[in-house]
Scaffold this motif. Structure first.
Motif, PDB file in Angstrom:
ATOM      1  N   ALA A 274       0.834  -1.195   0.000  1.00 14.74           N
ATOM      2  CA  ALA A 274       0.000   0.000   0.000  1.00 14.74           C
ATOM      3  C   ALA A 274       0.871   1.247   0.000  1.00 14.74           C
ATOM      4  O   ALA A 274       1.900   1.312   0.679  1.00 14.74           O
ATOM      5  CB  ALA A 274      -0.932  -0.006   1.208  1.00 14.74           C
ATOM      6  N   HIS A 275       0.451   2.229  -0.801  1.00 14.35           N
ATOM      7  CA  HIS A 275       1.146   3.507  -0.875  1.00 14.35           C
ATOM      8  C   HIS A 275       0.154   4.616  -0.574  1.00 14.35           C
ATOM      9  O   HIS A 275      -0.993   4.584  -1.020  1.00 14.35           O
ATOM     10  CB  HIS A 275       1.749   3.722  -2.269  1.00 14.35           C
ATOM     11  N   SER A 276       0.610   5.584   0.172  1.00 13.58           N
ATOM     12  CA  SER A 276      -0.224   6.738   0.486  1.00 13.58           C
ATOM     13  C   SER A 276      -0.129   7.744  -0.642  1.00 13.58           C
ATOM     14  O   SER A 276       0.960   8.125  -1.069  1.00 13.58           O
ATOM     15  CB  SER A 276       0.233   7.375   1.803  1.00 13.58           C
ATOM     16  N   GLN A 277      -1.285   8.156  -1.146  1.00 16.47           N
ATOM     17  CA  GLN A 277      -1.353   9.154  -2.201  1.00 16.47           C
ATOM     18  C   GLN A 277      -2.412  10.180  -1.796  1.00 16.47           C
ATOM     19  O   GLN A 277      -3.586  10.059  -2.120  1.00 16.47           O
ATOM     20  CB  GLN A 277      -1.683   8.508  -3.545  1.00 16.47           C
ATOM     21  N   GLY A 278      -1.935  11.172  -1.063  1.00 15.26           N
ATOM     22  CA  GLY A 278      -2.869  12.138  -0.506  1.00 15.26           C
ATOM     23  C   GLY A 278      -3.691  11.499   0.594  1.00 15.26           C
ATOM     24  O   GLY A 278      -3.156  10.904   1.538  1.00 15.26           O
ATOM     25  N   ILE A 279      -4.993  11.585   0.443  1.00 15.03           N
ATOM     26  CA  ILE A 279      -5.885  10.978   1.444  1.00 15.03           C
ATOM     27  C   ILE A 279      -6.245   9.541   1.081  1.00 15.03           C
ATOM     28  O   ILE A 279      -6.988   8.880   1.801  1.00 15.03           O
ATOM     29  CB  ILE A 279      -7.176  11.811   1.599  1.00 15.03           C
TER      30      ILE A 279
END
Length: 205
Positions: free
Chosen positions: A72-77
């Protein structure tokens, strides 16, 4: 829900499909036949059965994804899940690799496959031969073989769908007075009555 997912076993996927070409004669297309086809494809390694691991060893959970096959990667919210680059989505990695395939689980093999050509197949049609594609990763099932046919032009017949056309030469006297001629077919020649006064280009069924 990416943080607390349970670990799963390696994902089993089917292998890639193979595409091949085969040239057949008009008579083979009409009657159907069995034709050999030489191809080179990936098969599961005999030594490890496709697992890629040395005999007696077991794949270990991937440390990068924790055995989930995705990271999993965080992309903004948002949290975006992508295929794990370490295990390529399998969730497991082979640490003690097979000596024969070097951990790949597959080996290249030349094989002769007999293709059952159905009667009536047309130029450009494709036939599927199940299970004769590339071996699947992680011991998965093989893909399929797709054979596309090219029907050679015939010196005697011209094909139009399921119909065949052939030309029968006549002398002027035969056309004017009528005659009985032999007409070739895919089997034995047949006799055909030509009525008197037949014009050039006349088609008889």
């Amino acid at each position: 829900g990416f943080g607390g997912g349970r670990q799963r076993g390696p994902r089993v996927e089917a292998g890639d499909d193979l595409q091949e070409q085969m040239t057949i004669t008009l008579r083979e297309a009409a009657k159907g036949c069995q034709k050999p086809l030489d191809l080179t494809r990936l098969v599961h390694c005999n030594a490890c059965g496709g697992s890629g691991g040395a005999p007696g060893s077991q794949p270990a959970p991937c440390n990068t994804c924790g055995g989930r096959g995705q990271v999993a990667h965080s992309q903004g919210i948002f949290m975006i899940a992508t295929t794990c680059p370490t295990c390529r989505g399998r969730g497991r990695v082979v640490k003690d690799k097979c000596d024969e395939c070097k951990g790949g689980g597959v080996e290249r093999k030349k094989e002769n496959v007999v293709v059952n050509v159905p009667a009536g197949i047309d130029d450009g049609q494709t036939l599927r031969v199940p299970g004769k594609g590339m071996a699947g990763p992680n011991g998965g099932p093989p893909g399929h073989l797709y054979v596309t046919f090219h029907v050679e032009a015939d010196e005697q017949f011209e094909r139009d769908g399921d119909d065949l056309y052939t030309e029968v030469p006549l002398t002027f006297a035969m056309a004017a007075l009528g005659a009985r001629v032999l007409v070739p077919t895919l089997d034995e020649p047949i006799e055909l009555d030509v009525p008197a006064g037949t014009q050039p280009g006349t088609i008889k069924v």
